[in-house]
Enzyme design. Structure first.
Site, PDB file in Angstrom:
ATOM      1  N   ASN A  50     -11.035  -2.373  -5.449  1.00 32.99           N
ATOM      2  CA  ASN A  50     -10.250  -1.465  -6.284  1.00 32.99           C
ATOM      3  C   ASN A  50     -10.897  -1.175  -7.649  1.00 32.99           C
ATOM      4  O   ASN A  50     -10.512  -0.228  -8.340  1.00 32.99           O
ATOM      5  CB  ASN A  50      -8.816  -1.987  -6.493  1.00 32.99           C
ATOM      6  CG  ASN A  50      -7.942  -1.895  -5.250  1.00 32.99           C
ATOM      7  OD1 ASN A  50      -7.081  -2.738  -5.008  1.00 32.99           O
ATOM      8  ND2 ASN A  50      -8.140  -0.856  -4.436  1.00 32.99           N
ATOM      9  N   ASP A 108       0.829  -1.210   0.000  1.00 37.41           N
ATOM     10  CA  ASP A 108       0.000   0.000   0.000  1.00 37.41           C
ATOM     11  C   ASP A 108       0.864   1.261   0.000  1.00 37.41           C
ATOM     12  O   ASP A 108       1.991   1.249   0.505  1.00 37.41           O
ATOM     13  CB  ASP A 108      -0.925  -0.024   1.241  1.00 37.41           C
ATOM     14  CG  ASP A 108      -2.101   0.926   1.099  1.00 37.41           C
ATOM     15  OD1 ASP A 108      -2.368   1.394  -0.028  1.00 37.41           O
ATOM     16  OD2 ASP A 108      -2.762   1.201   2.120  1.00 37.41           O
TER      17      ASP A 108
HETATM   18  C1  IPE Z   1      -5.627  -2.713  -0.261  1.00 41.22           C
HETATM   19  O1  IPE Z   1      -5.200  -1.404  -0.452  1.00 41.22           O
HETATM   20  C2  IPE Z   1      -5.626  -3.438  -1.554  1.00 41.22           C
HETATM   21  C3  IPE Z   1      -4.311  -3.666  -2.154  1.00 41.22           C
HETATM   22  C4  IPE Z   1      -3.163  -3.416  -1.601  1.00 41.22           C
HETATM   23  C5  IPE Z   1      -4.341  -4.254  -3.473  1.00 41.22           C
HETATM   24  P1  IPE Z   1      -6.230  -0.208  -0.632  1.00 41.22           P
HETATM   25  O2  IPE Z   1      -5.431   1.017  -0.761  1.00 41.22           O
HETATM   26  O3  IPE Z   1      -7.182  -0.500  -1.728  1.00 41.22           O
HETATM   27  O4  IPE Z   1      -7.022  -0.261   0.756  1.00 41.22           O
HETATM   28  P2  IPE Z   1      -7.940   0.803   1.473  1.00 41.22           P
HETATM   29  O5  IPE Z   1      -9.068   1.097   0.539  1.00 41.22           O
HETATM   30  O6  IPE Z   1      -7.133   2.008   1.743  1.00 41.22           O
HETATM   31  O7  IPE Z   1      -8.388   0.132   2.715  1.00 41.22           O
HETATM   32  C1  IPE Z   2      -1.430   0.185  -3.374  1.00 44.00           C
HETATM   33  O1  IPE Z   2      -1.249   1.550  -3.395  1.00 44.00           O
HETATM   34  C2  IPE Z   2      -1.652  -0.405  -4.733  1.00 44.00           C
HETATM   35  C3  IPE Z   2      -3.042  -0.831  -5.015  1.00 44.00           C
HETATM   36  C4  IPE Z   2      -4.042  -0.793  -4.184  1.00 44.00           C
HETATM   37  C5  IPE Z   2      -3.291  -1.324  -6.348  1.00 44.00           C
HETATM   38  P1  IPE Z   2      -2.463   2.573  -3.465  1.00 44.00           P
HETATM   39  O2  IPE Z   2      -2.793   2.783  -4.905  1.00 44.00           O
HETATM   40  O3  IPE Z   2      -3.580   2.099  -2.631  1.00 44.00           O
HETATM   41  O4  IPE Z   2      -1.820   3.882  -2.871  1.00 44.00           O
HETATM   42  P2  IPE Z   2      -2.467   4.874  -1.819  1.00 44.00           P
HETATM   43  O5  IPE Z   2      -2.939   4.046  -0.679  1.00 44.00           O
HETATM   44  O6  IPE Z   2      -3.576   5.581  -2.511  1.00 44.00           O
HETATM   45  O7  IPE Z   2      -1.345   5.772  -1.447  1.00 44.00           O
HETATM   46 MG    MG Z   3      -4.053   2.366  -0.673  1.00 42.19          MG
END
Ligand code: IPE
Ligand code: IPE
Ligand code: MG
Length: 250
Positions: free
Chosen positions: A69, A21
């Site tokens: 997502n 993340d």
């Molecule tokens: C969790 O991360 C999913 C992945 C790492 C693929 P998100 O960034 O989507 O999670 P939330 O929405 O902040 O909980």
């Molecule tokens: C994790 O990084 C990757 C996926 C969930 C695909 P994020 O895209 O969630 O990055 P933040 O949390 O918005 O910084």
């Molecule tokens: Mg995230």
């Protein structure tokens, strides 16, 4: 001292799961679009996969795309799917050289056909590799997985091949996407968020959780080793008392 020197090789987790993340925030901090963060996140995937294989971890599960997502802007979803295809194609040679088997959990049938096809080819090509299994969680959510397992079990009951009183915890485990894979002993989440976000709810019942503020694109081998050390400093009691554990050890 190098962190690696301190890792107790006799007490390694068999399975490490990671919620990767912070790509978007990392990109924003660099004044760049979110996809720049995702692209840089691929470097971390490579580093951590390499580190896990070198150290001798048997299973590494990476949360790459959750069911939730899909609600991101279409342009970001498309960029992620494209990046996935490119990365899998590019890395397949390295996976073979390092004897790494690729698998996925999640509903692959709902991924774009090109993404699903590329993944299936890589899974098939690496099927007999034995050094480590790399599991990508794609279009995955734990609640979906549990509902799916429940549907499968209900069908067996309906067909008469399974009696309700035969259903045990093992029956449920055997019908999850992770059937046959040991539960992760260690779950790492980057980016400072302390939540599970619908990842492996059943399987992490007794996992040690490590939350690190490091954003995923900055996550390097050293961070992975630090998380392993943190894990090794914990006392895993499984409901017992500390005294019981120390008397077992003598
Ligand atoms: C969790 O991360 C999913 C992945 C790492 C693929 P998100 O960034 O989507 O999670 P939330 O929405 O902040 O909980
Ligand atoms: C994790 O990084 C990757 C996926 C969930 C695909 P994020 O895209 O969630 O990055 P933040 O949390 O918005 O910084
Ligand atoms: Mg995230």
């Amino acid at each position: 001292m190098d962190a690696r020197d301190q890792i107790d090789m006799t007490r390694l987790p068999r399975h490490v799961a990671i919620i990767m993340d912070g790509n978007g925030r990392w990109a924003k901090a660099h004044g760049k679009p979110r996809v720049f963060g995702h692209r840089n996140g691929v470097k971390s995937v490579r580093e951590v996969t390499e580190a896990a294989a070198e150290i001798g971890i048997s299973y590494l599960t990476l949360y790459a795309f959750s069911t939730e997502n899909w609600s991101r802007p279409a342009s970001e979803v498309n960029a992620l799917m494209q990046l996935l295809v490119q990365t899998v194609r590019k890395e397949i040679k390295t996976l073979q050289e390092n004897q790494i088997r690729l698998q996925t959990i999640g509903d692959r049938s709902r991924l774009p056909s090109k993404t699903a096809r590329t993944l299936e080819e890589a899974i098939e090509a690496t099927r007999t590799n034995t050094r480590m299994t790399l599991i990508l969680a794609l279009n995955y959510s734990a609640k979906w997985e549990i509902a799916e397992a429940t549907r499968l079990i209900a069908n067996e009951v309906k067909n008469g091949t399974l009696q309700p009183d035969q259903i045990t915890e093992q029956t449920i485990a055997d019908h999850l996407n992770t059937a046959g894979i040991p539960d992760p002993e260690l779950l790492i989440r980057t980016s400072g968020e302390s939540r599970i976000s619908n990842f492996l709810l059943w399987q992490i019942a007794y996992a040690e959780l490590v939350f690190t503020p490091v954003m995923w694109p900055d996550f390097r081998k050293e961070h992975f080793k630090e998380a392993l050390l943190d894990y090794q400093h914990r006392e895993r009691r499984f409901g017992k008392t500390s005294d019981q554990l120390s008397s077992q050890n003598v």
